[in-house]
Design a protein around this motif. Structure first.
Motif, PDB file in Angstrom:
ATOM      1  N   LEU A 190      -4.461  -0.585  -0.512  1.00  0.00           N
ATOM      2  CA  LEU A 190      -3.785   0.198   0.524  1.00  0.00           C
ATOM      3  C   LEU A 190      -2.297  -0.140   0.498  1.00  0.00           C
ATOM      4  CD1 LEU A 190      -6.278   0.063   3.538  1.00  0.00           C
ATOM      5  CD2 LEU A 190      -6.134   1.708   1.664  1.00  0.00           C
ATOM      6  N   ALA A 191      -1.483   0.838   0.136  1.00  0.00           N
ATOM      7  CA  ALA A 191      -0.032   0.678   0.074  1.00  0.00           C
ATOM      8  C   ALA A 191       0.605   1.421   1.238  1.00  0.00           C
ATOM      9  CB  ALA A 191       0.498   1.231  -1.247  1.00  0.00           C
ATOM     10  N   GLY A 192       1.675   0.859   1.778  1.00  0.00           N
ATOM     11  CA  GLY A 192       2.402   1.526   2.851  1.00  0.00           C
ATOM     12  C   GLY A 192       3.407   2.508   2.289  1.00  0.00           C
ATOM     13  N   ALA A 193       3.452   3.705   2.837  1.00  0.00           N
ATOM     14  CA  ALA A 193       4.350   4.747   2.330  1.00  0.00           C
ATOM     15  C   ALA A 193       5.806   4.300   2.382  1.00  0.00           C
ATOM     16  CB  ALA A 193       4.157   6.031   3.130  1.00  0.00           C
ATOM     17  N   ASP A 194       6.161   3.498   3.350  1.00  0.00           N
ATOM     18  CA  ASP A 194       7.541   3.044   3.507  1.00  0.00           C
ATOM     19  C   ASP A 194       7.709   1.571   3.154  1.00  0.00           C
ATOM     20  OD1 ASP A 194       8.340   5.585   4.503  1.00  0.00           O
ATOM     21  OD2 ASP A 194       7.499   5.049   6.465  1.00  0.00           O
ATOM     22  N   ASP A 195       6.747   1.016   2.436  1.00  0.00           N
ATOM     23  CA  ASP A 195       6.821  -0.392   2.027  1.00  0.00           C
ATOM     24  C   ASP A 195       7.770  -0.513   0.835  1.00  0.00           C
ATOM     25  OD1 ASP A 195       6.472  -3.026   1.363  1.00  0.00           O
ATOM     26  OD2 ASP A 195       4.298  -2.933   1.205  1.00  0.00           O
ATOM     27  N   PRO A 196       8.837  -1.324   0.940  1.00  0.00           N
ATOM     28  CA  PRO A 196       9.769  -1.482  -0.190  1.00  0.00           C
ATOM     29  C   PRO A 196       9.095  -1.964  -1.467  1.00  0.00           C
ATOM     30  CG  PRO A 196      10.687  -2.431   1.819  1.00  0.00           C
ATOM     31  CD  PRO A 196       9.259  -2.096   2.106  1.00  0.00           C
ATOM     32  N   ALA A 197       7.931  -2.617  -1.339  1.00  0.00           N
ATOM     33  CA  ALA A 197       7.239  -3.158  -2.513  1.00  0.00           C
ATOM     34  C   ALA A 197       6.246  -2.167  -3.102  1.00  0.00           C
ATOM     35  CB  ALA A 197       6.519  -4.455  -2.133  1.00  0.00           C
ATOM     36  N   GLY A 198       6.325  -0.899  -2.692  1.00  0.00           N
ATOM     37  CA  GLY A 198       5.344   0.094  -3.137  1.00  0.00           C
ATOM     38  C   GLY A 198       5.269   0.257  -4.640  1.00  0.00           C
ATOM     39  N   GLU A 199       6.410   0.246  -5.331  1.00  0.00           N
ATOM     40  CA  GLU A 199       6.401   0.403  -6.780  1.00  0.00           C
ATOM     41  C   GLU A 199       5.677  -0.756  -7.461  1.00  0.00           C
ATOM     42  OE1 GLU A 199      10.196   1.120  -8.473  1.00  0.00           O
ATOM     43  OE2 GLU A 199      10.610   2.895  -7.247  1.00  0.00           O
ATOM     44  N   GLU A 200       5.889  -1.964  -6.945  1.00  0.00           N
ATOM     45  CA  GLU A 200       5.206  -3.122  -7.513  1.00  0.00           C
ATOM     46  C   GLU A 200       3.703  -3.027  -7.293  1.00  0.00           C
ATOM     47  OE1 GLU A 200       7.301  -7.107  -7.287  1.00  0.00           O
ATOM     48  OE2 GLU A 200       8.257  -6.037  -5.617  1.00  0.00           O
ATOM     49  N   THR A 201       3.296  -2.449  -6.172  1.00  0.00           N
ATOM     50  CA  THR A 201       1.867  -2.262  -5.911  1.00  0.00           C
ATOM     51  C   THR A 201       1.241  -1.384  -6.990  1.00  0.00           C
ATOM     52  OG1 THR A 201       2.199  -2.515  -3.523  1.00  0.00           O
ATOM     53  CG2 THR A 201       0.183  -1.419  -4.235  1.00  0.00           C
ATOM     54  N   SER A 202       1.960  -0.354  -7.390  1.00  0.00           N
ATOM     55  CA  SER A 202       1.453   0.522  -8.450  1.00  0.00           C
ATOM     56  C   SER A 202       1.320  -0.225  -9.773  1.00  0.00           C
ATOM     57  CB  SER A 202       2.388   1.727  -8.618  1.00  0.00           C
ATOM     58  OG  SER A 202       2.430   2.498  -7.432  1.00  0.00           O
ATOM     59  N   VAL A 203       2.261  -1.136 -10.047  1.00  0.00           N
ATOM     60  CA  VAL A 203       2.195  -1.945 -11.274  1.00  0.00           C
ATOM     61  C   VAL A 203       0.918  -2.790 -11.269  1.00  0.00           C
ATOM     62  CG1 VAL A 203       3.276  -3.834 -12.558  1.00  0.00           C
ATOM     63  CG2 VAL A 203       4.694  -1.990 -11.615  1.00  0.00           C
ATOM     64  N   LEU A 204       0.612  -3.406 -10.125  1.00  0.00           N
ATOM     65  CA  LEU A 204      -0.600  -4.221 -10.023  1.00  0.00           C
ATOM     66  C   LEU A 204      -1.844  -3.364 -10.245  1.00  0.00           C
ATOM     67  CD1 LEU A 204      -2.085  -6.867  -9.336  1.00  0.00           C
ATOM     68  CD2 LEU A 204      -1.987  -6.172  -6.919  1.00  0.00           C
ATOM     69  N   ALA A 205      -1.865  -2.177  -9.649  1.00  0.00           N
ATOM     70  CA  ALA A 205      -3.015  -1.282  -9.822  1.00  0.00           C
ATOM     71  C   ALA A 205      -3.262  -0.988 -11.301  1.00  0.00           C
ATOM     72  CB  ALA A 205      -2.796   0.015  -9.046  1.00  0.00           C
ATOM     73  N   GLU A 206      -2.182  -0.782 -12.059  1.00  0.00           N
ATOM     74  CA  GLU A 206      -2.333  -0.512 -13.481  1.00  0.00           C
ATOM     75  C   GLU A 206      -2.821  -1.743 -14.241  1.00  0.00           C
ATOM     76  OE1 GLU A 206      -2.291   2.222 -15.434  1.00  0.00           O
ATOM     77  OE2 GLU A 206      -2.396   3.117 -13.433  1.00  0.00           O
ATOM     78  N   GLN A 207      -2.327  -2.924 -13.861  1.00  0.00           N
ATOM     79  CA  GLN A 207      -2.808  -4.159 -14.486  1.00  0.00           C
ATOM     80  C   GLN A 207      -4.321  -4.276 -14.335  1.00  0.00           C
ATOM     81  OE1 GLN A 207      -0.776  -7.498 -12.741  1.00  0.00           O
ATOM     82  NE2 GLN A 207       0.991  -7.347 -14.123  1.00  0.00           N
ATOM     83  N   LEU A 208      -4.810  -4.011 -13.169  1.00  0.00           N
ATOM     84  CA  LEU A 208      -6.245  -4.137 -12.896  1.00  0.00           C
ATOM     85  C   LEU A 208      -7.048  -3.058 -13.630  1.00  0.00           C
ATOM     86  CD1 LEU A 208      -5.873  -4.893  -9.096  1.00  0.00           C
ATOM     87  CD2 LEU A 208      -6.746  -6.501 -10.797  1.00  0.00           C
ATOM     88  N   ARG A 209      -6.516  -1.820 -13.660  1.00  0.00           N
ATOM     89  CA  ARG A 209      -7.221  -0.736 -14.349  1.00  0.00           C
ATOM     90  C   ARG A 209      -7.330  -1.006 -15.846  1.00  0.00           C
ATOM     91  NH1 ARG A 209      -3.938   3.331 -10.919  1.00  0.00           N
ATOM     92  NH2 ARG A 209      -5.402   3.967  -9.283  1.00  0.00           N
ATOM     93  N   ARG A 210      -6.241  -1.520 -16.443  1.00  0.00           N
ATOM     94  CA  ARG A 210      -6.256  -1.786 -17.882  1.00  0.00           C
ATOM     95  C   ARG A 210      -7.319  -2.811 -18.258  1.00  0.00           C
ATOM     96  NH1 ARG A 210      -0.544  -1.814 -17.486  1.00  0.00           N
ATOM     97  NH2 ARG A 210      -0.527  -4.081 -17.705  1.00  0.00           N
ATOM     98  N   ARG A 211      -7.731  -3.609 -17.291  1.00  0.00           N
ATOM     99  CA  ARG A 211      -8.755  -4.626 -17.549  1.00  0.00           C
ATOM    100  C   ARG A 211     -10.140  -4.140 -17.143  1.00  0.00           C
ATOM    101  NH1 ARG A 211      -3.931  -6.476 -17.222  1.00  0.00           N
ATOM    102  NH2 ARG A 211      -3.298  -8.377 -18.343  1.00  0.00           N
ATOM    103  N   GLY A 212     -10.252  -2.878 -16.837  1.00  0.00           N
ATOM    104  CA  GLY A 212     -11.559  -2.282 -16.596  1.00  0.00           C
ATOM    105  C   GLY A 212     -11.988  -2.169 -15.156  1.00  0.00           C
ATOM    106  N   ALA A 213     -11.193  -2.651 -14.212  1.00  0.00           N
ATOM    107  CA  ALA A 213     -11.570  -2.576 -12.802  1.00  0.00           C
ATOM    108  C   ALA A 213     -11.507  -1.134 -12.310  1.00  0.00           C
ATOM    109  CB  ALA A 213     -10.653  -3.455 -11.954  1.00  0.00           C
ATOM    110  N   SER A 214     -12.394  -0.804 -11.377  1.00  0.00           N
ATOM    111  CA  SER A 214     -12.342   0.496 -10.698  1.00  0.00           C
ATOM    112  C   SER A 214     -11.379   0.353  -9.521  1.00  0.00           C
ATOM    113  CB  SER A 214     -13.734   0.877 -10.197  1.00  0.00           C
ATOM    114  OG  SER A 214     -13.673   2.029  -9.388  1.00  0.00           O
ATOM    115  N   VAL A 215     -10.224   1.007  -9.621  1.00  0.00           N
ATOM    116  CA  VAL A 215      -9.157   0.828  -8.637  1.00  0.00           C
ATOM    117  C   VAL A 215      -8.868   2.148  -7.938  1.00  0.00           C
ATOM    118  CG1 VAL A 215      -6.773   0.124  -8.236  1.00  0.00           C
ATOM    119  CG2 VAL A 215      -8.136  -1.040  -9.977  1.00  0.00           C
TER     120      VAL A 215
END
Length: 514
Positions: free
Chosen positions: A465-490
């Motif tokens: 769950l990412a906040g629409a106005d969270d300054p760290a939103g872009e980094e959250t997307s990076v983490l989501a991709e890290q997890l997906r590349r390792r096979g997790a359902s994200v």
């Protein structure tokens, strides 16, 4: 005027052990349970006689797993209860049977005294005396009425300015000097109750914390008398006075000349003002001035059982933790990891909203930064201690495995949720130790691992769950991709708001938990 002790308030580290000692061993009645008047998330228990009489009361603020305090000048050091003189032998035998540390009896001011130590290390004296009019004993199996605690007898106050402390208590609380033994001067009230002022010159100062007595409360007949003492104090130039309506009594707080916190409390209206006398202590009162709903605060308060009731038996595990059990458990467990500056109780209300039938477990992060709890340290704004992350992740894995064994958790029905620092740590645990975490909710996470291992996470289902106005939103997307590349359902969901949690997070999390 009415004078004497109204109550004595101390701080406990383990509420269940405290209840077992004061109700189960000493035989006092739990007469009220409240959220703290200064902090609603702090449980406050009141014990007393069968009628919750002023002068019979001892109260405890719960600082679960909090840092210990220190006995010293500027605070009280002992709580004394009155018993019949012939009951000393009964209590010595009972202490041996219950494994309670005891010494004596010895004679103090002509009275036999048995010294006990409560689970937090507070000295509790049982004093054989007829000087105090007995209250109504609460019936407890194993304690005959003739042996029961009748009322508070005294409190011991450590003072670097004993003469000034004595003068203050005599002038504002109706006490008078009755005698001296060694370095202790006894003050007696019209009720027969006493304050022993001990000369502690040269001793170290008191420090607040668990196992410490916070304050002594002295009796006033009514609110008008409390306000009259406030006027008298102000006329002498003492403006450091706090006045509060505590619902069950009206209070004035002031520091006596040596620094001890003294409360002047009215006798009324009493504890039966909001529940019948026969059921006192059976329900929780949350002070109205916080304007909180029970569901927002009750899960944060430690649970306990009265003697004979079910209770949680906590185990000594690698992380300090809190467990909150639902009224109707379904066998599932939700582990909640707090953000920076939180603690083991911070996410419990959120957890109860999204998983009302789950057992909740909240661990406390073991790394600290500027005095606040975290699950790993930082070197800078975006520089994380990699060694700390990995070592704490290993400790966390051991904690979960031991908790599953100790508390009989169904391994197949344990899920995890983390917020901010707790979410960052949980994501690191998932990537470092695949297989333990199968279901995870990550609230406002960012990636913190440098070169995370390329482990297979195909068995892990994650909602972010990412906040629409969270300054760290872009980094959250990076983490989501890290997890997906390792096979997790994200499942990455953006909700309205910034880095803080809101009702939108509750709604989005419910569908994950359900």
């Amino acid at each position: 005027m009415t004078s004497g002790l109204h109550h004595i308030t101390a701080i406990t580290r383990k509420i269940q052990a405290n209840v077992d000692f004061y109700c189960g061993f000493l035989g006092l009645r739990l007469v009220k349970r409240t959220g703290g008047f200064e902090d609603a998330a702090q449980l406050h228990l009141f014990y007393g006689d069968a009628e919750a009489s002023p002068g019979s009361l001892v109260t405890f603020l719960a600082w679960e797993d909090g840092s210990p305090g220190r006995v010293g000048h500027g605070a009280a050091s002992e709580i004394a209860f009155a018993i019949h003189p012939e009951a000393i032998g009964f209590w010595l035998t009972r202490a041996l049977q219950f494994g309670v540390s005891a010494s004596g009896p010895a004679t103090e001011f002509g009275e036999p005294v048995l010294r006990l130590t409560d689970p937090d290390g507070i000295i509790v004296k049982l004093v054989g005396t007829t000087a105090v009019e007995p209250g109504a004993a609460w019936p407890v199996r194993g304690i005959e009425e003739a042996d029961a605690i009748t009322r508070l007898r005294a409190a011991t106050l450590l003072s670097e300015k004993p003469a000034e402390s004595l003068d203050f208590l005599a002038r504002h609380a109706g006490f008078s000097v009755a005698g001296t033994e060694g370095t202790i001067t006894r003050l007696i009230s019209t009720s027969g109750q006493a304050i022993d002022v001990r000369d502690a010159t040269g001793f170290w100062p008191a420090a607040p914390g668990t196992g410490a007595i916070d304050h002594i409360a002295l009796r006033m007949p009514d609110r008008a008398a409390v306000e009259a003492q406030a006027a008298a104090l102000r006329s002498r130039g003492d403006d450091m006075i706090n006045m509060h309506d505590r619902k069950y009594f009206y209070s004035l707080y002031v520091r006596e000349p040596a620094g001890g916190l003294i409360e002047l409390a009215s006798d009324g209206p009493g504890f039966a003002v909001d529940e019948p006398l026969e059921t006192l202590g059976s329900r929780l009162f949350i002070p109205e001035h916080f304007h909180l709903r029970p569901e927002d605060i009750v899960p944060m308060l430690p649970q306990f059982g009265l003697p004979g009731e079910p209770r949680i038996i906590y185990r000594d595990l690698p992380f300090v933790h809190r467990i909150h059990e639902p009224d109707a458990p379904d066998g599932s467990t939700l582990v909640l990891l707090h953000g920076t500056g939180g603690n083991e109780a911070s996410l419990l209300p959120f957890g109860r909203k999204i998983a009302p039938s789950s057992t909740l477990i909240g661990p406390r992060g073991r790394s600290t930064e500027e005095g606040v709890a975290r699950f790993f340290r930082r070197f800078g704004a975006r520089e994380y201690d990699q060694r700390d992350i990995r070592s704490e992740a290993e400790a966390f894995i051991a904690f979960i495995q031991q908790a599953e064994e100790a508390y009989g958790l169904d391994k197949e029905r344990v899920s995890f949720a983390g917020y901010s620092n707790g979410a960052n740590f949980l994501a690191a645990v998932i990537m470092l130790h695949p297989g333990l975490v199968r279901e995870a909710l990550l609230l406002r996470p960012v990636p913190v691992l440098v070169d995370p291992p390329d482990n297979d996470l195909a068995c892990t289902r994650i909602r972010i769950l990412a906040g629409a106005d969270d300054p760290a939103g872009e980094e959250t997307s990076v983490l989501a991709e890290q997890l997906r590349r390792r096979g997790a359902s994200v499942d990455l969901v953006t909700v309205a708001g910034d880095h803080t949690l809101s009702e939108a997070d509750v709604i989005a999390a419910k569908t994950w938990a359900g």
